[in-house]
Every structure is written in C-alpha cells, then in structure tokens.
Write an enzyme that holds these catalytic residues in place. Structure first.
Site, PDB file in Angstrom:
ATOM      1  N   ARG A  15      76.698 -30.336 -11.032  1.00 20.72           N
ATOM      2  CA  ARG A  15      76.676 -29.126 -11.862  1.00 20.72           C
ATOM      3  C   ARG A  15      77.509 -28.081 -11.051  1.00 20.72           C
ATOM      4  O   ARG A  15      77.633 -28.124  -9.736  1.00 20.72           O
ATOM      5  CB  ARG A  15      75.575 -28.478 -12.306  1.00 20.72           C
ATOM      6  CG  ARG A  15      74.860 -29.290 -13.473  1.00 20.72           C
ATOM      7  CD  ARG A  15      73.376 -28.702 -13.942  1.00 20.72           C
ATOM      8  NE  ARG A  15      72.356 -28.992 -12.674  1.00 20.72           N
ATOM      9  CZ  ARG A  15      71.092 -28.731 -12.772  1.00 20.72           C
ATOM     10  NH1 ARG A  15      70.868 -28.077 -13.893  1.00 20.72           N
ATOM     11  NH2 ARG A  15      70.280 -28.625 -12.075  1.00 20.72           N
ATOM     12  N   LYS A  75      71.672 -24.402  -8.142  1.00 18.73           N
ATOM     13  CA  LYS A  75      70.125 -24.549  -7.674  1.00 18.73           C
ATOM     14  C   LYS A  75      69.952 -23.477  -6.531  1.00 18.73           C
ATOM     15  O   LYS A  75      71.022 -22.965  -6.108  1.00 18.73           O
ATOM     16  CB  LYS A  75      70.246 -26.072  -7.040  1.00 18.73           C
ATOM     17  CG  LYS A  75      70.192 -27.213  -7.924  1.00 18.73           C
ATOM     18  CD  LYS A  75      69.142 -26.997  -8.969  1.00 18.73           C
ATOM     19  CE  LYS A  75      67.600 -27.202  -8.322  1.00 18.73           C
ATOM     20  NZ  LYS A  75      66.744 -27.108  -9.658  1.00 18.73           N
ATOM     21  N   TYR A  94      69.179 -20.686 -10.196  1.00 16.75           N
ATOM     22  CA  TYR A  94      68.003 -21.018 -10.125  1.00 16.75           C
ATOM     23  C   TYR A  94      67.375 -20.698  -8.673  1.00 16.75           C
ATOM     24  O   TYR A  94      67.686 -21.010  -7.778  1.00 16.75           O
ATOM     25  CB  TYR A  94      67.563 -22.368 -10.615  1.00 16.75           C
ATOM     26  CG  TYR A  94      68.060 -22.660 -12.236  1.00 16.75           C
ATOM     27  CD1 TYR A  94      66.987 -22.090 -13.016  1.00 16.75           C
ATOM     28  CD2 TYR A  94      69.111 -23.449 -12.255  1.00 16.75           C
ATOM     29  CE1 TYR A  94      67.305 -22.356 -14.451  1.00 16.75           C
ATOM     30  CE2 TYR A  94      69.266 -23.844 -13.775  1.00 16.75           C
ATOM     31  CZ  TYR A  94      68.249 -23.161 -14.772  1.00 16.75           C
ATOM     32  OH  TYR A  94      68.612 -23.388 -16.113  1.00 16.75           O
ATOM     33  N   HIS A  96      63.315 -20.772  -8.339  1.00 17.05           N
ATOM     34  CA  HIS A  96      62.009 -21.439  -8.329  1.00 17.05           C
ATOM     35  C   HIS A  96      61.061 -21.199  -7.096  1.00 17.05           C
ATOM     36  O   HIS A  96      60.595 -21.877  -6.563  1.00 17.05           O
ATOM     37  CB  HIS A  96      61.959 -22.990  -8.758  1.00 17.05           C
ATOM     38  CG  HIS A  96      62.852 -23.413  -9.852  1.00 17.05           C
ATOM     39  ND1 HIS A  96      62.082 -23.281 -10.960  1.00 17.05           N
ATOM     40  CD2 HIS A  96      63.867 -24.140  -9.937  1.00 17.05           C
ATOM     41  CE1 HIS A  96      63.027 -23.947 -11.942  1.00 17.05           C
ATOM     42  NE2 HIS A  96      64.323 -24.267 -11.188  1.00 17.05           N
ATOM     43  N   GLU A 118      65.464 -18.712 -13.972  1.00 13.90           N
ATOM     44  CA  GLU A 118      64.427 -19.326 -14.784  1.00 13.90           C
ATOM     45  C   GLU A 118      63.395 -18.270 -15.113  1.00 13.90           C
ATOM     46  O   GLU A 118      62.597 -18.397 -15.960  1.00 13.90           O
ATOM     47  CB  GLU A 118      63.609 -20.348 -13.856  1.00 13.90           C
ATOM     48  CG  GLU A 118      62.876 -19.935 -12.690  1.00 13.90           C
ATOM     49  CD  GLU A 118      63.759 -19.745 -11.380  1.00 13.90           C
ATOM     50  OE1 GLU A 118      65.028 -19.539 -11.546  1.00 13.90           O
ATOM     51  OE2 GLU A 118      63.039 -19.364 -10.332  1.00 13.90           O
ATOM     52  N   ASP A 270      59.703 -28.424 -10.285  1.00 10.54           N
ATOM     53  CA  ASP A 270      60.322 -27.435  -9.779  1.00 10.54           C
ATOM     54  C   ASP A 270      59.641 -26.213  -9.539  1.00 10.54           C
ATOM     55  O   ASP A 270      60.048 -25.303  -8.724  1.00 10.54           O
ATOM     56  CB  ASP A 270      61.632 -27.186 -10.595  1.00 10.54           C
ATOM     57  CG  ASP A 270      61.429 -26.852 -11.941  1.00 10.54           C
ATOM     58  OD1 ASP A 270      60.226 -27.015 -12.432  1.00 10.54           O
ATOM     59  OD2 ASP A 270      62.543 -26.523 -12.674  1.00 10.54           O
TER      60      ASP A 270
HETATM   61  N1  LIG Z   1      62.790 -30.920 -13.050  1.00  6.51           N
HETATM   62  C1  LIG Z   1      64.079 -30.445 -13.630  1.00  6.51           C
HETATM   63  O1  LIG Z   1      64.873 -30.739 -13.353  1.00  6.51           O
HETATM   64  C2  LIG Z   1      63.599 -29.357 -14.467  1.00  6.51           C
HETATM   65  C3  LIG Z   1      62.126 -28.666 -14.742  1.00  6.51           C
HETATM   66  N2  LIG Z   1      62.194 -27.861 -15.790  1.00  6.51           N
HETATM   67  C4  LIG Z   1      60.695 -27.338 -15.717  1.00  6.51           C
HETATM   68  O2  LIG Z   1      60.133 -27.876 -16.660  1.00  6.51           O
HETATM   69  C5  LIG Z   1      58.805 -26.994 -16.757  1.00  6.51           C
HETATM   70  C6  LIG Z   1      58.693 -26.753 -18.405  1.00  6.51           C
HETATM   71  O3  LIG Z   1      59.806 -25.862 -18.777  1.00  6.51           O
HETATM   72  P1  LIG Z   1      59.807 -25.529 -20.392  1.00  6.51           P
HETATM   73  O4  LIG Z   1      59.398 -26.423 -21.226  1.00  6.51           O
HETATM   74  O5  LIG Z   1      61.029 -24.898 -20.473  1.00  6.51           O
HETATM   75  O6  LIG Z   1      58.743 -24.308 -20.559  1.00  6.51           O
HETATM   76  P2  LIG Z   1      58.143 -23.622 -21.677  1.00  6.51           P
HETATM   77  O7  LIG Z   1      57.484 -22.350 -21.354  1.00  6.51           O
HETATM   78  O8  LIG Z   1      58.945 -23.840 -22.983  1.00  6.51           O
HETATM   79  O9  LIG Z   1      56.833 -24.711 -22.103  1.00  6.51           O
HETATM   80  C7  LIG Z   1      55.577 -24.674 -21.102  1.00  6.51           C
HETATM   81  C8  LIG Z   1      54.458 -25.016 -22.285  1.00  6.51           C
HETATM   82  O10 LIG Z   1      53.437 -25.322 -21.267  1.00  6.51           O
HETATM   83  C9  LIG Z   1      52.207 -24.944 -22.245  1.00  6.51           C
HETATM   84  N3  LIG Z   1      50.938 -24.870 -21.063  1.00  6.51           N
HETATM   85  C10 LIG Z   1      50.603 -23.968 -20.306  1.00  6.51           C
HETATM   86  N4  LIG Z   1      49.492 -24.246 -19.474  1.00  6.51           N
HETATM   87  C11 LIG Z   1      49.137 -25.529 -20.022  1.00  6.51           C
HETATM   88  C12 LIG Z   1      48.164 -26.272 -19.953  1.00  6.51           C
HETATM   89  N5  LIG Z   1      47.242 -26.060 -18.943  1.00  6.51           N
HETATM   90  N6  LIG Z   1      48.180 -27.564 -20.617  1.00  6.51           N
HETATM   91  C13 LIG Z   1      48.996 -27.889 -21.557  1.00  6.51           C
HETATM   92  N7  LIG Z   1      50.032 -27.102 -21.555  1.00  6.51           N
HETATM   93  C14 LIG Z   1      49.980 -25.838 -20.947  1.00  6.51           C
HETATM   94  C15 LIG Z   1      52.612 -23.564 -22.817  1.00  6.51           C
HETATM   95  O11 LIG Z   1      51.875 -23.073 -23.531  1.00  6.51           O
HETATM   96  C16 LIG Z   1      54.058 -23.906 -23.121  1.00  6.51           C
HETATM   97  O12 LIG Z   1      54.054 -24.257 -24.370  1.00  6.51           O
HETATM   98  C17 LIG Z   1      59.104 -25.748 -16.037  1.00  6.51           C
HETATM   99  O13 LIG Z   1      58.537 -25.744 -14.790  1.00  6.51           O
HETATM  100  C18 LIG Z   1      60.628 -25.912 -15.662  1.00  6.51           C
HETATM  101  O14 LIG Z   1      60.953 -25.240 -14.603  1.00  6.51           O
HETATM  102  C19 LIG Z   1      63.102 -27.569 -16.432  1.00  6.51           C
HETATM  103  C20 LIG Z   1      64.412 -28.110 -16.487  1.00  6.51           C
HETATM  104  C21 LIG Z   1      64.742 -28.843 -15.391  1.00  6.51           C
HETATM  105  C1  LIG Z   2      65.741 -25.726 -14.254  1.00 11.84           C
HETATM  106  C2  LIG Z   2      66.072 -26.358 -13.186  1.00 11.84           C
HETATM  107  O1  LIG Z   2      65.510 -26.570 -11.908  1.00 11.84           O
HETATM  108  C3  LIG Z   2      67.278 -27.383 -13.092  1.00 11.84           C
HETATM  109  O2  LIG Z   2      68.217 -27.232 -14.037  1.00 11.84           O
HETATM  110  O3  LIG Z   2      67.646 -28.087 -12.135  1.00 11.84           O
HETATM  111 MG   LIG Z   3      64.777 -27.776 -10.914  1.00 13.07          MG
END
Ligand SMILES: NC(=O)C1=CN([C@@H]2O[C@H](COP(=O)(O)OP(=O)(O)OC[C@H]3O[C@@H](n4cnc5c(N)ncnc54)[C@H](O)[C@@H]3O)[C@@H](O)[C@H]2O)C=CC1
Ligand SMILES: CC(=O)C(=O)O
Ligand SMILES: [Mg+2]
Length: 370
Positions: A15, A75, A94, A96, A118, A270
């Site tokens: 990206r 990143k 970002y 994190h 974020e 992340d």
């Molecule tokens: N690995 C990657 O490349 C990427 C990772 N992410 C990550 O994914 C994660 C989720 O992001 P979003 O969906 O945007 O967040 P979001 O805030 O939209 O959703 C998170 C959900 O988790 C729920 N939650 C909180 N504690 C909980 C529990 N104990 N049990 C069940 N549900 C619970 C909340 O109520 C909420 O609905 C974040 O850490 C974000 O940074 C996002 C984009 C890319």
């Molecule tokens: C949100 C994040 O960590 C990514 O887009 O890589």
């Molecule tokens: Mg990430």
C-alpha cells in the site's frame, strides 16, 4: 507544510499512503509533497503520475524524513525507521501501539507527534480510518481461512461451503464489528454455517436482522465459546477495544478441545491478538501450527490487495491530512474532536489512556498538550 510519503517496507506491504490525486489536492492548498521513488508502484501508481501532480520524487529516504514536517505512512514505523523520526514531526499512520512496547518507547523518545489512524473516532464510536481496512481484512479472513482449511495447506480438509448431501464447515466469528460482519458475509456467501459472537446486545440484534439465514448470533462469553469448540472448523478473531491490547478469548488449553486442522484467523493480531497462542506472521509465511491447530496471524492483511486497500484507505485519510497540513496539528485537533482521539503520543507524553495502561506507563491528559 512539507509532507513526506515513504515507501512502505514491511514484508509484502504494497500500500501507499497518498495517491497522485492527493498530491494535487495538497499542492492546491500550497503544500509541498515529497514522495519516495517507487512508493506507489506496488499499488499501481507510478513516479511520473506523482510528478505530474506536483510531487518531488526523492531517492534519499533519510533526506525525505529529515525535510518533512509531516510523514504520512500506512503501517507503523519499523526498526530501521525509528532513528528517522524526529522532534516536532507529525507522523500520521497506523501505529497499534498497544501491541508493541518497543515502538511506543521509540516514538516517545523521538519526541514526534504520533496521530494514529486506528484511534481517530467519531462521536458514535465509528473508527473512520480503520473501517475500510477492516472491511478488507474481514473479507480476506474468510477467503484465507477457506484456503488454509485445505489439507495440503495443513487444514482439516473440509470445503467451506460443503456440497449437496455433505454439511458445510462451521465458522465462529468472535466480534461482530466491521471485521466480523465482513468475514461473516463472505463465509456465509461461500455457504459456511456461521456463528457471530459479540458482547453488545444491540449489535447482535442488528446482525440478526441483516445477516443471511446461515448466520446465527450468540452472546460472547467463555461458556458459549467453549461449547462451540468441538464442532468448529474455522474461528475468526475480530474483537476490538479501541487502542487497547486485545483480550485473549481463546486460551491455550482450549486448543485441545478443537478438531485437528481447525483454522484460527486472528485479525486482531495488530492489537496483540485475541488468541493466547497467536504471534504475528507475514504474508511470506502466514501460518504455523500449535497442537495441530492452524494459526493465521498476518498483521497487515490488506497489504496483499494493495489496489483495493490503497484506494479505500486514501479515500478516508486525505481530508484529515489536508486539515493537519492547513491548520497545523494543534489547531486541527482543537477543531476536530474525532482527530483529537487519534493523538497517542506527543513530545514523549502518552496521551491515549489504553496505550499507557498496556505498558504501565505514565498517562498525560490530552488537554495538557493542546
Ligand atoms: N490484521 C489486519 O490486517 C487488520 C486488523 N484489523 C483489526 O481487527 C480488529 C477488529 O476491528 P474492527 O472490526 O474494525 O473493530 P470494531 O470496533 O468494528 O468491532 C469490534 C467488535 O468486538 C466486539 N467485542 C469486544 N469485546 C468482545 C468480546 N469479549 N467478545 C466478543 N466481541 C467483543 C465489540 O463489541 C465490537 O462489536 C482490530 O484489532 C483491528 O485493528 C483491522 C484491519 C486489518
Ligand atoms: C489496520 C491495519 O493494521 C492494516 O490495515 O494493516
Ligand atoms: Mg495491521
């Protein structure tokens, strides 16, 4: 203001933080943009297009960092970039932080101004700069998970959607936010039998209304999670407490309750990961096994589909970058409350509480620095 756009150097991170159209916009506001040679290539945008839009192409990355008042990245800075950050420089990317004490310390020590995509947060809790990448990562999570369920990839050898006469795979999605809903949509669309778990009842009610017939909802707690483990084929980790370390919803002992070849996709990696046995992986080598359970823990999933991700990300970041450049960081943050929530570290002070709490560091209220 001089704005610098380095080429991303994380493994398979293709990206870029700014498009040629973004350069044009910033230039119209009187700003100068420095773009590292080849920064946009991975996403399909070339130096000539940046130059034609008014950017200066830089070969020397140290010089780019040195000259820039604001660095725009995708990143978090990685180790070789730590010495390039400097006092008074805005870094908009970002971060994190809660997942890395080393990064938190390095940014604090640099005395730069860290505004994290974020944690920019609208009044209703929406995270506008995370949403598009969560949409990408959520959709990818089911696609990747389905692939790693294949036997040659280490999985159980079950086809996600099944076939007539043979049941589909059971998919558990932990967290029904943006990642969760997008993961569920794709898994359900492929014919999987999906259960979304969340702790928010309003969210579960909403999901129950809008999702297809093969998606159930369940309240998230340890007993309910455990009850699912013997029958589940894929678990997608998608929980978030903004800015904080993710809670461990799947602990090490739970792995023994799962079938061999179950696939865990920890999108929340992340923020440190929501499975106890998760550790960050890269697109080069995305999976590993613990107790015959496949773990996929790539922290920059959207980096693998840079065309979609770069367009999605820059759609939402550019207006904030223009504000920061036009007004300077202090005024922009005073005027725009959602942007204020993005400030994590400034001049050695941690001003975002969950980050300070993650490492037992001193917290400074944001009012003291604005
Ligand atoms: N690995 C990657 O490349 C990427 C990772 N992410 C990550 O994914 C994660 C989720 O992001 P979003 O969906 O945007 O967040 P979001 O805030 O939209 O959703 C998170 C959900 O988790 C729920 N939650 C909180 N504690 C909980 C529990 N104990 N049990 C069940 N549900 C619970 C909340 O109520 C909420 O609905 C974040 O850490 C974000 O940074 C996002 C984009 C890319
Ligand atoms: C949100 C994040 O960590 C990514 O887009 O890589
Ligand atoms: Mg990430």
């Amino acid at each position: 203001m001089i704005i610098g756009v380095p080429k991303e150097i994380k493994t398979h991170e293709n990206r870029v933080s700014l498009l040629p159209g973004g350069v044009l916009k910033l230039a119209k506001h009187g700003h100068e943009v420095l773009v590292e040679q080849g920064a946009g290539e991975g996403s399909g945008f070339f130096d000539k297009q940046y130059e034609d839009s008014g950017a200066t192409i830089m070969e020397d990355i140290d010089e780019l960092w040195e000259q820039s008042d604001m660095i725009m990245k995708v990143k978090e800075p990685i180790e070789v970039e730590y010495p390039r950050m400097r006092e008074g420089q805005i870094i908009f990317t970002y971060f994190h932080f809660a997942a890395s004490e080393a990064l938190t310390e390095a940014v604090a020590k640099s005395r730069s101004i860290a505004i994290a995509y974020e944690t920019v947060e609208e009044e209703d809790g929406t995270l506008p700069l995370l949403v598009p990448m969560s949409e990408v990562a959520g959709r990818m999570a089911s696609q990747e998970g389905a692939k790693f369920l294949e036997k040659p990839e280490g999985g159980r050898g079950i086809l996600l959607g099944g076939i007539p006469g043979v049941k589909p795979a059971n998919v558990m999605v932990l967290g029904g936010g943006i990642v969760g809903v997008n993961a569920a949509k794709i898994a359900a669309g492929m014919g999987g039998n999906v259960t979304i778990m969340d702790i928010s009842m309003p969210r579960l009610r909403y999901l129950d209304d809008v999702m297809s017939k093969n998606v159930d909802t369940m309240f998230s707690n340890e007993a309910n999670i455990r009850s699912m483990l013997p029958h589940v084929d894929m678990i997608i980790g998608a929980v978030l407490k903004p800015g904080a370390k993710a809670p461990h919803l799947i602990t090490r002992d739970m792995l023994s309750e799962m079938q061999k070849g179950t696939v865990l996709v920890d999108v929340a990696i992340d923020q440190g990961g929501c499975f106890e046995t998760s550790k960050p992986t890269t697109h080069d080598n995305p999976v590993y096994k613990v107790d015959d359970v496949v773990h996929y823990c790539v922290a920059n999933m959207p980096g693998a589909v840079p065309y979609t991700s770069t367009l999605g990300l820059t759609n939402v970041t550019l207006p904030y970058a223009v504000s920061l450049a036009n007004k300077g960081w202090k005024q922009a943050l005073k005027d725009e409350e959602e942007l204020q929530k993005g400030l994590n570290i400034v001049d050695e002070k941690i001003v975002y509480k969950p980050v300070a709490e993650a490492f037992d560091m001193e917290y400074t209220a944001i009012e003291e620095v604005l």
